[in-house]
Motif scaffolding. Structure first.
Motif, PDB file in Angstrom:
ATOM      1  N   LEU A 137       5.911  22.641  39.223  1.00 26.87           N
ATOM      2  CA  LEU A 137       7.023  22.538  40.179  1.00 26.87           C
ATOM      3  C   LEU A 137       8.329  22.490  39.402  1.00 26.87           C
ATOM      4  N   LYS A 138       9.273  23.379  39.782  1.00 27.73           N
ATOM      5  CA  LYS A 138      10.596  23.389  39.159  1.00 27.73           C
ATOM      6  C   LYS A 138      11.635  23.146  40.252  1.00 27.73           C
ATOM      7  N   VAL A 139      12.529  22.223  39.977  1.00 27.34           N
ATOM      8  CA  VAL A 139      13.547  21.862  40.960  1.00 27.34           C
ATOM      9  C   VAL A 139      14.920  22.010  40.311  1.00 27.34           C
ATOM     10  N   PHE A 140      15.848  22.622  41.024  1.00 27.75           N
ATOM     11  CA  PHE A 140      17.240  22.640  40.570  1.00 27.75           C
ATOM     12  C   PHE A 140      17.978  21.688  41.481  1.00 27.75           C
ATOM     13  N   LEU A 141      18.345  20.517  40.916  1.00 24.82           N
ATOM     14  CA  LEU A 141      18.935  19.458  41.733  1.00 24.82           C
ATOM     15  C   LEU A 141      20.438  19.411  41.483  1.00 24.82           C
ATOM     16  N   THR A 142      21.211  19.593  42.531  1.00 29.48           N
ATOM     17  CA  THR A 142      22.655  19.612  42.340  1.00 29.48           C
ATOM     18  C   THR A 142      23.364  18.869  43.473  1.00 29.48           C
ATOM     19  N   ALA A 143      24.687  18.801  43.357  1.00 28.35           N
ATOM     20  CA  ALA A 143      25.540  18.218  44.405  1.00 28.35           C
ATOM     21  C   ALA A 143      26.937  18.760  44.130  1.00 28.35           C
ATOM     22  N   SER A 144      27.813  18.667  45.103  1.00 27.01           N
ATOM     23  CA  SER A 144      29.159  19.210  44.907  1.00 27.01           C
ATOM     24  C   SER A 144      29.850  18.483  43.754  1.00 27.01           C
ATOM     25  N   ALA A 145      30.853  19.135  43.156  1.00 32.74           N
ATOM     26  CA  ALA A 145      31.579  18.543  42.022  1.00 32.74           C
ATOM     27  C   ALA A 145      32.211  17.217  42.445  1.00 32.74           C
ATOM     28  N   LEU A 187      22.653  26.197  31.548  1.00 31.75           N
ATOM     29  CA  LEU A 187      22.233  25.615  32.817  1.00 31.75           C
ATOM     30  C   LEU A 187      22.325  26.675  33.907  1.00 31.75           C
ATOM     31  N   ARG A 188      21.216  26.931  34.576  1.00 32.37           N
ATOM     32  CA  ARG A 188      21.228  27.877  35.696  1.00 32.37           C
ATOM     33  C   ARG A 188      20.002  27.624  36.560  1.00 32.37           C
ATOM     34  N   GLN A 189      20.102  28.044  37.811  1.00 34.52           N
ATOM     35  CA  GLN A 189      18.939  27.888  38.688  1.00 34.52           C
ATOM     36  C   GLN A 189      17.992  29.041  38.442  1.00 34.52           C
ATOM     37  N   LEU A 190      16.744  28.728  38.093  1.00 32.92           N
ATOM     38  CA  LEU A 190      15.753  29.774  37.840  1.00 32.92           C
ATOM     39  C   LEU A 190      15.273  30.364  39.157  1.00 32.92           C
ATOM     40  N   PRO A 191      14.823  31.622  39.134  1.00 27.54           N
ATOM     41  CA  PRO A 191      14.315  32.240  40.363  1.00 27.54           C
ATOM     42  C   PRO A 191      13.117  31.473  40.935  1.00 27.54           C
ATOM     43  N   ASP A 192      12.330  30.805  40.057  1.00 24.90           N
ATOM     44  CA  ASP A 192      11.149  30.093  40.572  1.00 24.90           C
ATOM     45  C   ASP A 192      11.408  28.595  40.782  1.00 24.90           C
ATOM     46  N   ALA A 193      12.697  28.190  40.773  1.00 24.23           N
ATOM     47  CA  ALA A 193      13.002  26.773  41.016  1.00 24.23           C
ATOM     48  C   ALA A 193      13.445  26.574  42.459  1.00 24.23           C
ATOM     49  N   ARG A 194      13.061  25.434  43.031  1.00 25.00           N
ATOM     50  CA  ARG A 194      13.491  25.116  44.390  1.00 25.00           C
ATOM     51  C   ARG A 194      14.819  24.380  44.319  1.00 25.00           C
ATOM     52  N   LEU A 195      15.711  24.736  45.230  1.00 22.53           N
ATOM     53  CA  LEU A 195      17.059  24.156  45.221  1.00 22.53           C
ATOM     54  C   LEU A 195      17.107  22.882  46.056  1.00 22.53           C
ATOM     55  N   LEU A 196      17.613  21.812  45.449  1.00 21.91           N
ATOM     56  CA  LEU A 196      17.788  20.558  46.178  1.00 21.91           C
ATOM     57  C   LEU A 196      19.247  20.147  46.058  1.00 21.91           C
ATOM     58  N   ASP A 197      20.005  20.334  47.137  1.00 22.99           N
ATOM     59  CA  ASP A 197      21.425  19.967  47.132  1.00 22.99           C
ATOM     60  C   ASP A 197      21.544  18.575  47.752  1.00 22.99           C
ATOM     61  N   THR A 198      21.944  17.610  46.924  1.00 24.27           N
ATOM     62  CA  THR A 198      21.957  16.214  47.383  1.00 24.27           C
ATOM     63  C   THR A 198      23.352  15.731  47.774  1.00 24.27           C
ATOM     64  N   THR A 199      24.278  16.680  47.984  1.00 23.25           N
ATOM     65  CA  THR A 199      25.659  16.284  48.320  1.00 23.25           C
ATOM     66  C   THR A 199      25.671  15.296  49.488  1.00 23.25           C
TER      67      THR A 199
END
Ligand code: C5P
Length: 218
Positions: A137-145, A187-199
């Protein structure tokens, strides 16, 4: 059988460390805070009088790091540096030394060694791409600046440090830019990573989302 790995990558102050730690604790997995290794390298280099831009010297420091992780505490050469590595100054140094290819190579195997049964949750910038490309499992976890700057600000105040929101916002932006633009392991979101925006999401919801994804694929 291969070891279970959850790779959580994302920008600074996105909350990925807290989420990764909680997920690891619920699943009974080991936890790798890979950013701490770059922070420790920056701190150790500074203590050794090595310039953060001196690739050979910093890589030698990274190779020789005498580090012990014990729960929340981290020691470097026997000295408790848990707080020292969390300063903004060392965060900036970490992003500088992390841009040096020889430093990344020096820390590669040390990170892979964290993958032990029954499993590992690793957080950083290149967990899914370089260190554990086989992660289930790959997760790209982000939030607004803005949300990230606000979180870091509150975190520093909570620790009793003097904090300036404008300076933190500028520091985070510079650090993100360096992490995204560098030629090695950007740092970049991989094509096989799920995006989790926690803003607009609390920690519990973020943890539950990752656990749900883990169950889906298991
Ligand atoms: O995640 P944290 O803020 O502790 O990381 C500090 C710095 O270390 C980041 O800004 C980034 O430049 C670097 N880093 C990295 N690769 C990782 C983890 C952290 O380049 N896997």
């Amino acid at each position: 059988m291969s070891i279970s790995v959850i790779a959580i990558d994302g920008p600074s102050a996105s909350g990925k460390g807290t989420v990764a730690q909680r997920v690891a604790s619920v699943l009974g997995f080991h936890y790798l805070d890979s950013g701490a290794l770059y922070r420790l390298t920056a701190l150790a280099a500074e203590k050794a009088g090595a310039d953060w831009a001196d690739e050979g010297a910093v890589a030698a420091v990274a190779e020789a790091l005498d580090v012990v992780f014990a729960g929340e505490a981290v020691t470097l050469g026997g000295e408790d540096v848990s707080l020292a590595i969390r300063s903004e100054h060392i965060g900036v140094g970490a992003s500088k030394v992390a841009a040096l290819p020889a430093v990344r190579t020096a820390l590669l195997q040390r990170q892979r060694d964290f993958a032990q049964a029954p499993g590992l949750v690793g957080d950083g910038r290149d967990m899914g791409e370089v260190i554990f490309p086989q992660a289930q499992l790959k997760v790209f976890l982000t939030a607004s600046a803005e949300a990230r700057a606000e979180r870091r600000y509150k975190q520093l105040l909570g620790r009793g440090e003097v904090a300036d929101l404008a300076a933190i916002t500028a520091d985070l932006a510079a650090r993100d830019e360096r992490d995204r633009q560098r030629p090695v392991a950007p740092l970049r979101q991989l094509p096989d990573a799920r995006l989790l925006d926690t803003t607009a999401m609390g920690i519990e919801e973020a943890v539950a989302t990752v656990l749900g994804w883990w169950q889906e694929q298991s």
